[in-house]
Design an enzyme around this catalytic site. Structure first.
Site, PDB file in Angstrom:
ATOM      1  N   HIS A   1       1.136  -0.647   0.145  1.00 37.25           N
ATOM      2  CA  HIS A   1      -0.165   0.337   0.056  1.00 37.25           C
ATOM      3  C   HIS A   1       1.301   1.567   0.165  1.00 37.25           C
ATOM      4  CE1 HIS A   1       0.526  -1.113   4.116  1.00 37.25           C
ATOM      5  NE2 HIS A   1       1.034   0.166   4.342  1.00 37.25           N
TER       6      HIS A   1
HETATM    7  C1  T46 Z   1       2.586   0.500   7.270  1.00 42.03           C
HETATM    8  C2  T46 Z   1       3.214  -0.278   7.767  1.00 42.03           C
HETATM    9  C3  T46 Z   1       4.650  -0.786   7.853  1.00 42.03           C
HETATM   10  C4  T46 Z   1      -4.671  -0.559  13.641  1.00 42.03           C
HETATM   11  O1  T46 Z   1      -6.206  -0.774  13.871  1.00 42.03           O
HETATM   12  N1  T46 Z   1      -4.072   0.862  13.865  1.00 42.03           N
HETATM   13  C5  T46 Z   1      -2.802   0.771  13.024  1.00 42.03           C
HETATM   14  O2  T46 Z   1      -2.673   1.752  13.952  1.00 42.03           O
HETATM   15  C6  T46 Z   1      -1.887   0.008  12.121  1.00 42.03           C
HETATM   16  C7  T46 Z   1      -0.843   0.235  11.350  1.00 42.03           C
HETATM   17  C8  T46 Z   1      -2.695  -0.797  11.206  1.00 42.03           C
HETATM   18  N2  T46 Z   1      -4.479  -1.271  12.325  1.00 42.03           N
HETATM   19  C9  T46 Z   1      -4.714  -2.659  11.599  1.00 42.03           C
HETATM   20  C10 T46 Z   1      -5.956  -2.179  10.524  1.00 42.03           C
HETATM   21  C11 T46 Z   1      -5.494  -3.694   9.598  1.00 42.03           C
HETATM   22  O3  T46 Z   1      -6.911  -3.544   9.940  1.00 42.03           O
HETATM   23  O4  T46 Z   1      -4.465  -3.533  11.377  1.00 42.03           O
HETATM   24  C12 T46 Z   1      -4.300  -4.463  10.842  1.00 42.03           C
HETATM   25  C13 T46 Z   1      -3.118  -4.632   9.907  1.00 42.03           C
HETATM   26  O5  T46 Z   1      -2.998  -3.613   9.689  1.00 42.03           O
HETATM   27  P1  T46 Z   1      -2.342  -3.549   8.147  1.00 42.03           P
HETATM   28  O6  T46 Z   1      -2.613  -5.031   6.881  1.00 42.03           O
HETATM   29  O7  T46 Z   1      -2.382  -3.005   6.980  1.00 42.03           O
HETATM   30  O8  T46 Z   1      -1.019  -3.807   8.415  1.00 42.03           O
HETATM   31  P2  T46 Z   1       0.771  -3.696   7.783  1.00 42.03           P
HETATM   32  O9  T46 Z   1       1.786  -4.506   8.098  1.00 42.03           O
HETATM   33  O10 T46 Z   1       0.372  -4.609   5.662  1.00 42.03           O
HETATM   34  O11 T46 Z   1       1.171  -2.296   7.171  1.00 42.03           O
HETATM   35  C14 T46 Z   1       1.549  -1.566   8.533  1.00 42.03           C
HETATM   36  C15 T46 Z   1       0.844  -0.457   8.236  1.00 42.03           C
HETATM   37  O12 T46 Z   1      -0.898  -0.474   8.646  1.00 42.03           O
HETATM   38  C16 T46 Z   1       0.683   0.336   6.986  1.00 42.03           C
HETATM   39  O13 T46 Z   1       0.417   1.805   7.755  1.00 42.03           O
HETATM   40  O14 T46 Z   1       2.671   1.568   6.265  1.00 42.03           O
HETATM   41  O15 T46 Z   1       2.615  -1.238   8.197  1.00 42.03           O
END
Ligand code: T46
Length: 140
Positions: free
Chosen positions: A57
């Site tokens: 993303h």
């Molecule tokens: C990024 C990379 C480096 C939350 O509720 N609060 C938060 O602060 C974050 C970061 C995530 N979430 C929830 C949103 C999703 O339901 O946690 C779940 C997993 O998030 P995501 O699939 O976006 O995780 P990554 O590891 O793909 O990405 C994360 C960050 O979301 C993103 O901003 O830059 O780490």
């Protein structure tokens, strides 16, 4: 010294390292100093199975700095034109990710711990999770 990368809005952040003989190491960072924004959110990623990819993303406005406190990951960056592939494996060196940078984290070594400092609170509307949409926006 911060090291610029090929992809725009990104660079490696070198933190101070206080290495004391017999006492181990200490590194630190502060808002508006080593971290170029006011830190509004801190989160960490851990217990990621080996072979699992994360990310995939870009952020419209949020800026972040990632540190690999333990273990190792590869981070693939894409600004729509240039790409970079960076290994993060030193708790003393982070990566600044500015706006509109597609990023994917992969090659997680077992027991890796990633720490992320973010310039804004969590807002799903700040994410672009579709690569074609990202490409269109960066070709304008
Ligand atoms: C990024 C990379 C480096 C939350 O509720 N609060 C938060 O602060 C974050 C970061 C995530 N979430 C929830 C949103 C999703 O339901 O946690 C779940 C997993 O998030 P995501 O699939 O976006 O995780 P990554 O590891 O793909 O990405 C994360 C960050 O979301 C993103 O901003 O830059 O780490």
């Amino acid at each position: 010294m911060n090291k610029k990368l090929k992809t725009k809005n990104s660079y490696l952040v070198q933190l101070p390292l206080i290495a004391e003989r017999n006492r181990g190491n200490l590194s630190f960072c502060e808002s508006k100093k080593q971290i170029p924004f006011n830190i509004k959110r801190v989160y960490w990623i851990y217990k990621v199975p080996v072979n699992q990819k994360r990310g995939g993303h870009a952020h419209k406005k949020t800026e972040q700095v990632l540190f690999c406190l333990q273990g190792s990951i590869r981070i693939e960056l894409d600004d729509g034109i240039h790409k970079d592939s960076i290994i993060l494996n030193n708790p003393n060196i982070g990566i600044f990710l500015g706006r509109m940078l597609w990023h994917e984290m992969e090659d997680f070594q077992k027991n890796t711990i990633l720490l992320i400092l973010a310039s804004d609170f969590y807002k799903e509307r700040d994410y672009i999770r579709d690569y074609n949409t990202f490409k269109k926006l960066t070709q304008k």
